[in-house]
Write a protein that holds these residues in place. Structure first.
Motif, PDB file in Angstrom:
ATOM      1  N   HIS A 141      29.018  49.576  37.329  1.00 11.09           N
ATOM      2  CA  HIS A 141      29.236  48.607  38.256  1.00 11.09           C
ATOM      3  C   HIS A 141      28.341  47.410  38.079  1.00 11.09           C
ATOM      4  O   HIS A 141      28.616  46.162  38.014  1.00 11.09           O
ATOM      5  N   LYS A 169      32.627  57.109  44.140  1.00 13.61           N
ATOM      6  CA  LYS A 169      33.228  55.946  44.845  1.00 13.61           C
ATOM      7  C   LYS A 169      34.275  56.475  45.856  1.00 13.61           C
ATOM      8  O   LYS A 169      34.218  55.779  47.039  1.00 13.61           O
TER       9      LYS A 169
ATOM     10  N   GLY B  14      37.616  50.719  37.664  1.00  8.54           N
ATOM     11  CA  GLY B  14      37.603  49.815  38.397  1.00  8.54           C
ATOM     12  C   GLY B  14      38.924  48.985  39.072  1.00  8.54           C
ATOM     13  O   GLY B  14      39.914  49.501  38.701  1.00  8.54           O
ATOM     14  N   ASN B  49      33.624  46.692  46.084  1.00  7.24           N
ATOM     15  CA  ASN B  49      32.948  45.804  45.102  1.00  7.24           C
ATOM     16  C   ASN B  49      32.220  44.476  45.585  1.00  7.24           C
ATOM     17  O   ASN B  49      31.135  44.517  45.171  1.00  7.24           O
TER      18      ASN B  49
END
Lengths: 189, 149
Positions: A141, A169, B14, B49
């Motif tokens: 990330h 996550k 992601g 995020n």
């Protein structure tokens, strides 16, 4: 100058080449170490040690195996893991102290402060993740490494990395869902 | 495409589908538009995020100076470099000339040792008796040419 040229110069004892590499990589290395360790003093020690190892073991870097940044992160990762194994009780103690601070700040109604405290709680959650999950998350990330590079840094298979990434996550998403729910309840009150 | 597979891919790569592996992009983009659960998952990932981005790192103001000017020890060299460093030292001291001389003598020494201990299946065919007789004849210093007259 390319990484290869710089490292060849470092192998020949060229300190100015070493300084160029330090300028290029210091920020990402120190940030990664801080995200792994969570305190400034140890981050500085680990960062210094990383660049010291770069200087001593420059001849061991193989450009065809890994990029210089990947190799440096691998050194940092190993140092952080060794540190965490040795000083686990210290880190736990610090986390505990910060949790107490969180409870103190919960009394405020100000929305901004509540957001900050939620972020703090999530940070706490990140810090409590197992080392491999935290490391996988940080590398992919923040440090923008591909899954393959992150797996190389952590010396695990890509599948193991993806599994660690998925678990971290999911844990954080769950924690966010809980904080969001508590936020909604707070606004109702 | 199932939701579980999509969820795994979000965890692995992601929230930005445009950076996912080539073969998956089109199928996943369509799935993300059609499925509400997928949309929610992508939203959650975006939120995560954002929160992760908000993590602050303190300024390490004097770390650069510390790292740049820390005392650098001697670098680790390969065995060959160490050997060459010993053989031809950087300071040109005449007292150390014995080192290249010694190294130069090593093949000779090796040859002597090998020659002494191994015959390599070569046998000298010498009849010892004849040999000593010849030796004694030569040592007697007789003039054998006299007999021929």
């Amino acid at each position: 100058m390319t990484d290869e040229e710089l490292m060849l110069a470092v192998c020949d004892g060229d300190q100015s080449a070493y300084q160029v590499i330090v300028h290029q990589h210091l920020k990402s290395i120190s940030h990664y170490a801080f995200r792994m360790l969570g305190n400034q003093k140890d981050t500085e020690d680990i960062t210094q040690e990383t660049f010291l190892r770069l200087w001593i073991n420059a001849a061991k870097w193989q450009s065809e195996k890994a990029k210089l940044s990947t190799w440096l992160h691998r050194i940092t990762h190993n140092l952080c893991i060794d540190y965490l194994k040795k000083h686990r009780w210290v880190v736990t103690q610090e986390s505990f102290d910060e949790t107490k601070d969180d409870h103190k700040s919960n009394g405020y109604d100000n929305e901004e402060i509540t957001d900050k405290s939620n972020i703090k709680k999530l940070n706490e959650q990140i810090r409590n993740l197992p080392e491999n999950q935290r490391s996988a998350l940080m590398l992919c990330h923040y440090q923008n490494f591909s899954n393959k590079e992150a797996a190389h840094i952590m010396n695990i298979s890509i599948k193991a990395l993806e599994s660690a990434l998925a678990r971290s996550k999911r844990t954080l998403r769950q924690a966010m869902a809980i904080t969001d729910a508590s936020k909604i309840e707070d606004t109702k009150d | 495409m199932t939701f579980d597979k999509f969820s795994d891919l979000v965890d692995f790569y992601g929230a930005d589908i445009s950076v996912w592996p080539n073969g998956l992009r089109e199928e996943c983009s369509t799935f993300a538009i059609d499925s509400t659960a997928a949309k929610n998952l992508l939203n959650q990932e975006h939120q995560l995020n954002e929160v992760l981005k908000s993590q602050q790192i303190p300024e390490f103001s004097d770390l650069l100076t510390k790292v740049l000017y820390q005392e650098l020890p001697q670098q680790q060299q390969s065995f060959l470099d160490q050997f060459l460093g010993w053989l031809i030292p950087q300071q040109n001291s005449h007292l150390l000339w014995w080192r290249p001389a010694l190294v130069g003598c090593l093949p000779l020494l090796f040859g002597i040792i090998v020659g002494n201990f191994y015959s390599f299946s070569i046998r000298a065919e010498v009849n010892e008796l004849d040999y000593w007789e010849d030796e004694l004849t030569l040592l007697s210093l007789n003039d054998y040419t006299e007999n021929s007259y």
